[in-house]
Write an enzyme that holds these catalytic residues in place. Structure first.
Site, PDB file in Angstrom:
ATOM      1  N   ASP A 224     -34.067  15.573  31.886  1.00 28.53           N
ATOM      2  CA  ASP A 224     -35.245  15.159  32.647  1.00 28.53           C
ATOM      3  C   ASP A 224     -35.038  13.800  33.307  1.00 28.53           C
ATOM      4  O   ASP A 224     -35.321  13.616  34.493  1.00 28.53           O
ATOM      5  CB  ASP A 224     -36.487  15.142  31.741  1.00 28.53           C
ATOM      6  CG  ASP A 224     -36.259  14.334  30.482  1.00 28.53           C
ATOM      7  OD1 ASP A 224     -35.135  14.398  29.937  1.00 28.53           O
ATOM      8  OD2 ASP A 224     -37.174  13.635  30.050  1.00 28.53           O
TER       9      ASP A 224
ATOM     10  N   THR B  83     -29.657  20.310  29.155  1.00 29.94           N
ATOM     11  CA  THR B  83     -29.971  19.654  27.887  1.00 29.94           C
ATOM     12  C   THR B  83     -30.100  20.722  26.821  1.00 29.94           C
ATOM     13  O   THR B  83     -30.775  21.748  27.036  1.00 29.94           O
ATOM     14  CB  THR B  83     -31.241  18.773  27.881  1.00 29.94           C
ATOM     15  OG1 THR B  83     -31.457  18.330  26.540  1.00 29.94           O
ATOM     16  CG2 THR B  83     -32.506  19.441  28.360  1.00 29.94           C
ATOM     17  N   ILE B  84     -29.451  20.464  25.711  1.00 27.13           N
ATOM     18  CA  ILE B  84     -29.549  21.446  24.617  1.00 27.13           C
ATOM     19  C   ILE B  84     -30.989  21.514  24.114  1.00 27.13           C
ATOM     20  O   ILE B  84     -31.394  22.509  23.532  1.00 27.13           O
ATOM     21  CB  ILE B  84     -28.601  21.112  23.442  1.00 27.13           C
ATOM     22  CG1 ILE B  84     -28.952  19.772  22.805  1.00 27.13           C
ATOM     23  CG2 ILE B  84     -27.154  21.160  23.873  1.00 27.13           C
ATOM     24  CD1 ILE B  84     -28.392  19.611  21.402  1.00 27.13           C
ATOM     25  N   ASP B  85     -31.761  20.453  24.346  1.00 24.69           N
ATOM     26  CA  ASP B  85     -33.133  20.420  23.813  1.00 24.69           C
ATOM     27  C   ASP B  85     -34.020  21.511  24.409  1.00 24.69           C
ATOM     28  O   ASP B  85     -35.068  21.834  23.857  1.00 24.69           O
ATOM     29  CB  ASP B  85     -33.779  19.048  24.091  1.00 24.69           C
ATOM     30  CG  ASP B  85     -33.108  17.941  23.300  1.00 24.69           C
ATOM     31  OD1 ASP B  85     -32.128  18.233  22.593  1.00 24.69           O
ATOM     32  OD2 ASP B  85     -33.559  16.794  23.386  1.00 24.69           O
TER      33      ASP B  85
ATOM     34  N   TYR C 224     -30.037  25.110  -4.688  1.00 21.92           N
ATOM     35  CA  TYR C 224     -30.311  24.055  -3.709  1.00 21.92           C
ATOM     36  C   TYR C 224     -31.387  24.452  -2.706  1.00 21.92           C
ATOM     37  O   TYR C 224     -31.449  25.599  -2.273  1.00 21.92           O
ATOM     38  CB  TYR C 224     -29.063  23.735  -2.877  1.00 21.92           C
ATOM     39  CG  TYR C 224     -27.999  22.996  -3.631  1.00 21.92           C
ATOM     40  CD1 TYR C 224     -28.278  21.791  -4.265  1.00 21.92           C
ATOM     41  CD2 TYR C 224     -26.702  23.507  -3.693  1.00 21.92           C
ATOM     42  CE1 TYR C 224     -27.282  21.106  -4.946  1.00 21.92           C
ATOM     43  CE2 TYR C 224     -25.707  22.831  -4.372  1.00 21.92           C
ATOM     44  CZ  TYR C 224     -26.000  21.630  -5.000  1.00 21.92           C
ATOM     45  OH  TYR C 224     -25.024  20.960  -5.669  1.00 21.92           O
TER      46      TYR C 224
ATOM     47  N   GLY D 207     -33.383  17.865  19.082  1.00 21.30           N
ATOM     48  CA  GLY D 207     -34.536  18.161  19.925  1.00 21.30           C
ATOM     49  C   GLY D 207     -35.520  17.042  19.682  1.00 21.30           C
ATOM     50  O   GLY D 207     -36.343  17.122  18.784  1.00 21.30           O
ATOM     51  N   ARG D 208     -35.388  15.946  20.488  1.00 16.67           N
ATOM     52  CA  ARG D 208     -36.153  14.761  20.113  1.00 16.67           C
ATOM     53  C   ARG D 208     -37.602  14.803  20.541  1.00 16.67           C
ATOM     54  O   ARG D 208     -38.445  14.183  19.927  1.00 16.67           O
ATOM     55  CB  ARG D 208     -35.481  13.506  20.633  1.00 16.67           C
ATOM     56  CG  ARG D 208     -35.291  13.462  22.120  1.00 16.67           C
ATOM     57  CD  ARG D 208     -34.641  12.173  22.516  1.00 16.67           C
ATOM     58  NE  ARG D 208     -33.940  12.327  23.779  1.00 16.67           N
ATOM     59  CZ  ARG D 208     -33.025  11.500  24.201  1.00 16.67           C
ATOM     60  NH1 ARG D 208     -32.682  10.486  23.463  1.00 16.67           N
ATOM     61  NH2 ARG D 208     -32.458  11.686  25.357  1.00 16.67           N
TER      62      ARG D 208
ATOM     63  N   GLU E 102     -35.745  17.498  14.920  1.00 21.10           N
ATOM     64  CA  GLU E 102     -35.410  16.064  14.930  1.00 21.10           C
ATOM     65  C   GLU E 102     -36.620  15.186  15.280  1.00 21.10           C
ATOM     66  O   GLU E 102     -36.836  14.134  14.702  1.00 21.10           O
ATOM     67  CB  GLU E 102     -34.312  15.877  15.972  1.00 21.10           C
ATOM     68  CG  GLU E 102     -33.845  14.489  16.201  1.00 21.10           C
ATOM     69  CD  GLU E 102     -32.863  14.446  17.375  1.00 21.10           C
ATOM     70  OE1 GLU E 102     -31.813  13.855  17.209  1.00 21.10           O
ATOM     71  OE2 GLU E 102     -33.163  15.009  18.456  1.00 21.10           O
TER      72      GLU E 102
HETATM   73  P1  FBP Z   1     -30.082  14.905  26.677  1.00 18.09           P
HETATM   74  O1  FBP Z   1     -31.559  14.904  26.856  1.00 18.09           O
HETATM   75  O2  FBP Z   1     -29.389  13.832  27.407  1.00 18.09           O
HETATM   76  O3  FBP Z   1     -29.481  16.240  26.973  1.00 18.09           O
HETATM   77  O4  FBP Z   1     -29.770  14.628  25.147  1.00 18.09           O
HETATM   78  C1  FBP Z   1     -30.565  15.162  24.163  1.00 18.09           C
HETATM   79  C2  FBP Z   1     -29.970  14.968  22.807  1.00 18.09           C
HETATM   80  O5  FBP Z   1     -29.030  15.958  22.527  1.00 18.09           O
HETATM   81  C3  FBP Z   1     -31.116  14.932  21.794  1.00 18.09           C
HETATM   82  O6  FBP Z   1     -31.384  16.123  21.193  1.00 18.09           O
HETATM   83  C4  FBP Z   1     -30.703  13.842  20.858  1.00 18.09           C
HETATM   84  O7  FBP Z   1     -31.836  13.222  20.325  1.00 18.09           O
HETATM   85  C5  FBP Z   1     -29.961  12.912  21.736  1.00 18.09           C
HETATM   86  O8  FBP Z   1     -29.326  13.718  22.676  1.00 18.09           O
HETATM   87  C6  FBP Z   1     -28.944  12.077  21.006  1.00 18.09           C
HETATM   88  O9  FBP Z   1     -28.376  11.197  21.911  1.00 18.09           O
HETATM   89  P2  FBP Z   1     -27.163  10.223  21.655  1.00 18.09           P
HETATM   90  O10 FBP Z   1     -26.004  10.852  22.332  1.00 18.09           O
HETATM   91  O11 FBP Z   1     -27.545   8.998  22.369  1.00 18.09           O
HETATM   92  O12 FBP Z   1     -26.964  10.058  20.201  1.00 18.09           O
END
Ligand code: FBP
Length: 699
Positions: free
Chosen positions: A200, A226-228, A272, A280-281, A360
């Site tokens: 984005d 983006t994998i998210d 366990y 996925g932030r 995440e």
């Molecule tokens: P993008 O939005 O750039 O694709 O990245 C998303 C992500 O994969 C998130 O899921 C994660 O929180 C973040 O990257 C981690 O980023 P970093 O490379 O700075 O540790």
């Protein structure tokens, strides 16, 4: 064969038999390098054109209109195949071009195929066309660090994961000076177009750069990565133009393969609980997809939590004639209760193990944490602005940062004015564990995003869960159910009468329940002793029969956990068939946009959720997708991210199946084995399951 002892070890490595075993050219690698993803029909001919699709409309933000006047009026454009181009079109299409491409942000599987698709399309149009890769992300644009991407290099990366061909970075071209530098460098490099492959924020950058370079005739195009999975585009009428960003499917499948292995491990040694945080932030799309792929015992979806309303609190507040704002959205404490209840329910049927999937970014959906994140973002941004410095360099240690916050709280108390950080905030903040305080105070990324991957989210949730399970255990509300047959057999073997001891130990002994539940009062050896004495099963000074102790101990759960983080592994995984094909066609689409003079557009494939034969390459205008969002304490124009729609069919399915997956009843767990990532083949799961479900019932 050289001798093992003595002799030249390097000579040993030259042995053909040794080389056969140690070669990096595995069958899988060769298969990937040789795989040719299918292309959409429109790319089969000698040229393509763009057809405007004005029926797709967007709510345009006035700020976007003002900031991006050259590209705000762009329509959605459909790529059409041209079998016999007229001379003008053919000449234009064939014109020699120099195109620059850059990866921006986190890696996502399929990026190399965007390059391969673009390269193949541009070479087909004119073998003299040249493709250049900016090294290390947008930093490469600012540094003019560029490499020409030639056939050999591209062939060595086809269908492979990662962004290693040209690397990536998170530098943002966010100031007038940086924009001017980017413009100058692109002009110097004699580029006709720049392609930004990113999320984005990077597509936002693409739009601003398109605006900046408009009058120079340098086109700028975006590609949704983006994998998210949070770049999804719909028009005003809900028509899906981009169902998902590339990389999402592969990452989700990589996570799912590993998590499904944990399901099989934990249901084997039954000791366990595996706590799996998945990337996925902002949105929980990956967690949702993983849940559909694996059927874990529990899966938390942040968006559902934010939507939660605590009716009890509302009723209480209504009765008291007040409003309880904490009733909206789930609190951390409530979340830990929900998890503990599920763990305790499984324990009752003898299942003291399981798998939990946590997104995440879950904490961002939790009431009190969200407030902290917003407040701290603002405080840090204000500090940086006022002092023209960096908060994190000025206050290096946690103690220094806490001390600064304490001072803010004191000011607010002494001045008795409204301040963003008051004594209550400070007290609440000091109640949370130091590692989490540190996480919340961590430096924001270059786009002003909170860096969830740096925070041990799972540890925060787990800490609360452990505490509450302990309380439940002390209250006798967390116990392992015992199989009656085992109880009978074990006591008889030691010559004791199970029917005598059964009612002493269990609250449901005479029922037909499949599992025996120990009485609530039995929480320790001491209370066991008291109970046995009270029921006259032993005398006051007698020892507890060892077998009774053994049975009791079998009812006492040990909450043992293994914590896993799935993120970086999925970003680097090799792409699935879906992502290989999607990205190769995105690359081809980007060339069509370049060759047809588009700028400020994002390449996309419409109908991704349908059969491949229905896929439709399009260009989506980026500027109309922008809205204002808080970043580093200020409002900024950015591309809107899409979070999980809790009214979507995919979410409904997860909600409906959750009880089954928890499997808090005798019998097997419902785990699903998605198997390893495939880049060939057919079947229902060659595309994301969320996409397949959300497409059900659509025309
Ligand atoms: P993008 O939005 O750039 O694709 O990245 C998303 C992500 O994969 C998130 O899921 C994660 O929180 C973040 O990257 C981690 O980023 P970093 O490379 O700075 O540790």
């Amino acid at each position: 064969m050289p001798k093992k002892n003595g002799g030249d070890p390097c000579a040993f490595l030259k042995d053909p038999e040794v080389q056969k075993v140690t070669t990096s050219f595995t069958n899988d690698l060769m298969g990937r390098l040789n795989f040719k993803p299918p292309v959409c029909d429109v790319f089969a001919g000698p040229a393509t054109a763009l057809k405007n699709d004005p029926q797709y409309e967007f709510h345009i933000h006035p700020a976007a209109k003002e900031a991006l006047p050259h590209i705000i009026g762009n329509p959605v454009q459909r790529v059409t195949g041209i079998e016999t181009p007229d001379r003008d079109l053919a000449n234009n299409y064939k014109k020699q071009r120099n195109i620059g491409i850059v990866f921006s942000g986190g890696p996502a599987p399929g990026g190399h195929n965007v390059i391969a698709g673009l390269f193949d399309a541009m070479k087909k149009a004119n073998p003299e066309n040249r493709l250049f890769g900016f090294i290390l992300g947008p930093e490469g644009i600012l540094e003019s660090d560029i490499v020409e991407l030639k056939q050999d290099l591209i062939d060595a990366h086809r269908n492979l994961g990662g962004f290693s061909m040209i690397k990536t970075g998170r530098t943002k071209i966010d100031s007038k000076a940086k924009m001017a530098l980017a413009r100058e460098n692109c002009k110097q490099l004699n580029l006709d177009a720049v392609v930004i492959v990113g999320g984005d924020d990077s597509n936002t950058n693409a739009a601003f750069l398109a605006q900046e370079l408009f009058n120079d005739g340098i086109q700028v195009l975006g590609v949704p990565k983006t994998i998210d999975g949070d770049i999804q585009v719909k028009d005003n009428n809900g028509e899906i133009l981009c169902a998902v960003s590339f990389g999402f499917h592969s990452a989700a499948r990589a996570f799912a393969t590993n998590i499904s292995n944990l399901c099989s491990d934990c249901s084997s040694d039954v000791k366990y609980w595996h706590i799996c945080k998945v990337m996925g932030r902002v949105a929980s799309h990956l967690a949702l997809e993983v849940a559909l792929q694996v059927h874990p015992n529990m899966c938390l979806i942040g968006e559902e939590m934010a939507d939660y309303i605590d009716m009890e609190r509302i009723k209480k507040a209504n009765a008291a004639g007040t409003t309880d704002y904490t009733a909206f959205g789930m609190t951390l404490r409530h979340l830990s209760r929900v998890i503990c209840n599920a763990i305790a329910r499984r324990a009752e049927v003898g299942k003291n193990y399981g798998v939990i999937v946590i997104p995440e970014g879950i904490l961002e959906f939790i009431n009190e944490i969200q407030v902290f994140i917003i407040k701290l973002n603002t405080i840090i941004a204000e500090y940086n602005q006022t002092h023209d410095t960096n908060f994190h360099s000025d206050f290096v240690t946690l103690d220094e940062k806490l001390d600064y916050l304490r001072r803010l709280a004191r000011f607010s108390r002494e001045d008795k004015k409204f301040f963003i950080w008051n004594t209550r905030d400070d007290d609440l903040f000091n109640d949370i564990p130091a590692f989490f305080q540190e996480g919340l105070l961590t430096e924001r990324d270059s786009h002003g995003n909170f860096q969830f991957s740096q925070v041990e989210t799972e540890k925060v949730v787990l800490g609360m869960v452990k505490d509450y399970l302990k309380i439940r255990q002390e209250q006798g509300r967390y116990k392992i159910g015992i199989q009656p047959e085992w109880f009978q057999k074990t006591l008889k073997k030691e010559g004791l009468d199970p029917d005598y001891y059964g009612p002493v130990l269990f609250k449901n002994y005479r029922t037909k329940d499949p599992f025996l539940q120990a009485k609530d009062s039995l929480i320790s050896i001491k209370t066991l002793n008291q109970e046995l004495v009270k029921e006259a099963a032993i005398g006051k000074n007698d020892d507890i029969p060892p077998v009774i102790q053994r049975v009791f101990l079998a009812t006492v759960p040990k909450f043992k956990t293994q914590v896993h983080f799935y993120g970086y592994d999925g970003r680097g995984t090799d792409p699935t068939w879906f992502d290989c094909t999607y990205t190769y066609n995105l690359g081809q689409t980007v060339f069509s946009l370049v060759a047809n003079h588009a700028t400020g557009q994002m390449a996309a494939i419409k109908n991704l959720e349908k059969e491949f034969s229905d896929w439709e390459p399009i260009g989506i205008p980026i500027a109309p997708l922008m809205h204002l969002e808080e970043r580093t304490g200020k409002l900024a124009l950015v591309l809107e991210r899409t979070v999980v729609d809790i009214d979507s069919p995919a979410f409904h399915v997860v909600r409906a199946m959750r009880g089954k997956w928890l499997a808090a009843e005798p019998g097997h767990d419902e785990y699903r084995r998605p198997g390893p990532i495939r880049f060939t083949g057919s079947g229902t799961d060659i595309k994301p399951l969320t996409l397949a479900l959300n497409n059900l019932g659509r025309k």
